[in-house]
Scaffold this active site. Structure first.
Site, mmCIF file in Angstrom:
data_model
loop_
_atom_site.group_PDB
_atom_site.id
_atom_site.type_symbol
_atom_site.label_atom_id
_atom_site.label_comp_id
_atom_site.label_asym_id
_atom_site.label_seq_id
_atom_site.Cartn_x
_atom_site.Cartn_y
_atom_site.Cartn_z
ATOM 1 N N ASN A 211 0.857 -1.173 0.000
ATOM 2 C CA ASN A 211 0.000 0.000 0.000
ATOM 3 C C ASN A 211 0.901 1.234 0.000
ATOM 4 O OD1 ASN A 211 0.812 0.477 2.723
ATOM 5 N ND2 ASN A 211 -0.886 -0.768 3.487
ATOM 6 N N LEU A 212 0.332 2.414 -0.001
ATOM 7 C CA LEU A 212 1.141 3.625 -0.092
ATOM 8 C C LEU A 212 2.077 3.775 1.102
ATOM 9 C CD1 LEU A 212 -1.461 6.205 -1.479
ATOM 10 C CD2 LEU A 212 0.513 5.229 -2.679
ATOM 11 N N GLY A 213 1.598 3.431 2.304
ATOM 12 C CA GLY A 213 2.441 3.535 3.487
ATOM 13 C C GLY A 213 3.619 2.587 3.426
ATOM 14 N N GLU A 214 3.377 1.359 2.985
ATOM 15 C CA GLU A 214 4.453 0.371 2.878
ATOM 16 C C GLU A 214 5.453 0.763 1.801
ATOM 17 O OE1 GLU A 214 1.514 -3.290 4.265
ATOM 18 O OE2 GLU A 214 1.863 -2.861 2.140
ATOM 19 N N ASP A 281 -5.610 -8.445 1.984
ATOM 20 C CA ASP A 281 -5.648 -9.898 1.796
ATOM 21 C C ASP A 281 -6.518 -10.265 0.597
ATOM 22 O OD1 ASP A 281 -4.167 -10.069 4.145
ATOM 23 O OD2 ASP A 281 -5.935 -10.394 5.395
#
Length: 498
Positions: A211-214, A281
């Site tokens: 995701n964007l944070g990761e 998931d």
């Protein structure tokens, strides 16, 4: 799905049974998600905290286990690998997985650490508190070795691998490296849901799905600096040797970054969000299943985006179901439903769409030359046996062979159009054969209806329908009404006038 989805027929084929031929291995951190749900009506007099009046509690597989549950919901055979503890939570997690009947737990290892659990306290749809139970100690080396050996054996019989990394210890750098290398050697695609900021441990995978944070953590670029973040993502594709990155961007959708093809963006589908738990998931499970099933990566991303939009509308960790995806996909096709006269190929597709959402299919057939009250009564009787009525109608050539060279009185196009205008009729299909047997075998109706002096054994197609679990119904005709009688009356009237 958007207008760039030419593979709708292939997508529906997978969702309606095609996924059952696939086996996907999920390796990662297994968890048990618990929910305590109630209503908050007042604040405690003992401390400034809300009082939750208990309504219900339940548990669901979480983490990598939820990925497996999503695969099972799509119809895929999921093989799950991970480590659980020898405790009540582990036993409950295994019970839930076995009850799903779509998850093979033969690669799950029982270890010394407690089973990871997350207990969410929820008031109506609002999450108030989460209580996590997990050990900060690393898993024992022998447990990880046993897990890896089971995974390497399972690789011989799967079509794709998902590494579901929640950074809880199951996916060590060595496990990631060995599983990816072995899978790629066997020609098996590997899909990674990352938590580690060191994407180098996933080198050689087919795709990493941050995701964007990761992605921001892995690149050191702010998630709000979209242009530079995507540029850094392209550099990651090169440095890790993955085929492409699949970046989930919350309300901005999903983006394919890098790779040999052009980049692709799938906008988010407008939907009220109730809970984002488990959405990642669902995305990686759907993406892996779709690509293992032969869909192009763009199509697979669109399907994953659709799946995510369905699960975020629900409270809690809820896997997606193939049936609801079919129903959602066919909404866009409903505009076509005003055209009831279909080719056999399109009729089969329409029936498949109906069946996927629980409709029961009724079939009847006839020449229907000069539609009269007897025909109308038959159609109304047919509709009483199910929710959708398909009418097979003889072409002009077929009617001539059956009734003689002077029939039909009304041409096939006009007959079909009149029949389609009947409220009880959902689809009209013309057939050129003397009997509708091929039509019945293609459509596989739940109920076969015939009007007149027939017995079940004399109805064409009865054996096929009954063998498939359907039924055959005989309804009486309305006395005094027949097309032959109407034709004779017309001839008599013409003779008197002349």
């Amino acid at each position: 799905m958007n207008a760039r989805m030419p593979e709708l027929h292939a997508v529906l084929g997978l969702l309606e049974g095609g996924f059952a031929r696939l086996r996907v291995l999920v390796v990662g951190d297994l968890m048990l998600d618990r929910y305590v749900v109630g209503d908050v009506e007042r604040i405690s007099p003992e401390a400034p905290v809300p009082i939750l009046r208990h309504v219900q509690r339940y548990a669901r597989p979480g983490g990598a286990a939820n990925v497996a549950m999503n695969l099972a919901g799509l119809g895929v055979h999921a093989v799950l690998a991970g480590v659980i503890g020898h405790d009540e939570d582990g036993a409950e997690l295994m019970r839930l997985l076995r009850e799903s009947r779509g998850v093979d737990c033969s690669c799950v290892v029982e270890g010394g650490r407690p089973t990871i659990s997350k207990t969410r306290i929820v008031s109506r749809t609002q999450q108030m508190l989460r209580l996590d139970v997990e050990s900060r100690e690393a898993a024992a080396a022998e447990e990880i070795d046993e897990l890896l050996q089971r995974v390497l054996v399972a690789l011989d019989r799967v079509d794709a691998v998902i590494l579901s990394d929640y950074a809880k210890g199951a996916l060590t750098e060595g496990v990631c490296r060995d599983v990816i290398a072995a899978a790629r050697f066997k020609g098996v695609k590997v899909f990674v849901d990352p938590k580690s900021r060191e994407f180098s441990r996933y080198a050689g995978a087919t795709t990493i799905c941050p995701n964007l944070g990761e992605l921001a953590a892995a690149t050191g670029v702010s998630a709000y600096d979209r242009e530079n973040l995507l540029a850094a993502a392209r550099m990651l594709v090169v440095s890790t040797g993955v085929d492409f990155l699949t970046v989930t961007m919350s309300e901005h959708g999903i983006r394919i970054v890098g790779g040999s093809g052009s980049e692709y963006h799938s906008p988010a589908r407008a939907r009220e969000v109730a809970d984002v738990s488990g959405a990642g998931d669902t995305v990686i499970a759907t993406l892996a299943a779709a690509m293992a099933g032969g869909l192009a990566r763009e199509t697979a991303v669109e399907l994953a985006n659709l799946a995510a939009s369905l699960v975020v509308a629900k409270v809690g960790t809820v896997p997606v179901r193939a049936e609801e995806m079919v129903a959602e996909l066919t909404v866009s096709q409903r505009a076509e439903s005003t055209n009831k006269v279909l080719t056999l190929e399109r009729a089969v597709e329409r029936v498949r769409e109906w069946r996927a959402v629980g409709e029961s299919i009724v079939f009847t057939n006839g020449c229907f030359d000069l539609l009269h009250v007897g025909h109308v009564t038959l159609l109304e009787d047919c509709r009483a046996f199910g929710s959708k009525l398909v009418v097979g109608m003889n072409t002009d050539a077929s009617v001539q062979r059956l009734k003689g060279p002077n029939r039909p009185v009304v041409g096939e196009r006009e007959r079909a159009k009149v029949m389609a205008a009947m409220g009880a009729v959902d689809v009209v299909v013309l057939f050129d054969e003397d009997t509708p047997l091929d039509l019945i075998r293609a459509l596989r109706p739940d109920v076969l209806v015939k009007g007149g002096d027939y017995s079940v054994e004399t109805v064409v197609g009865h054996e096929d329908v009954i063998a498939a679990g359907g039924s055959v119904e005989i309804v009486p005709t309305v006395e005094g009404f027949s097309t032959t009688g109407l034709v004779q009356k017309l001839k008599a009237s013409q003779s008197r006038e002349s």
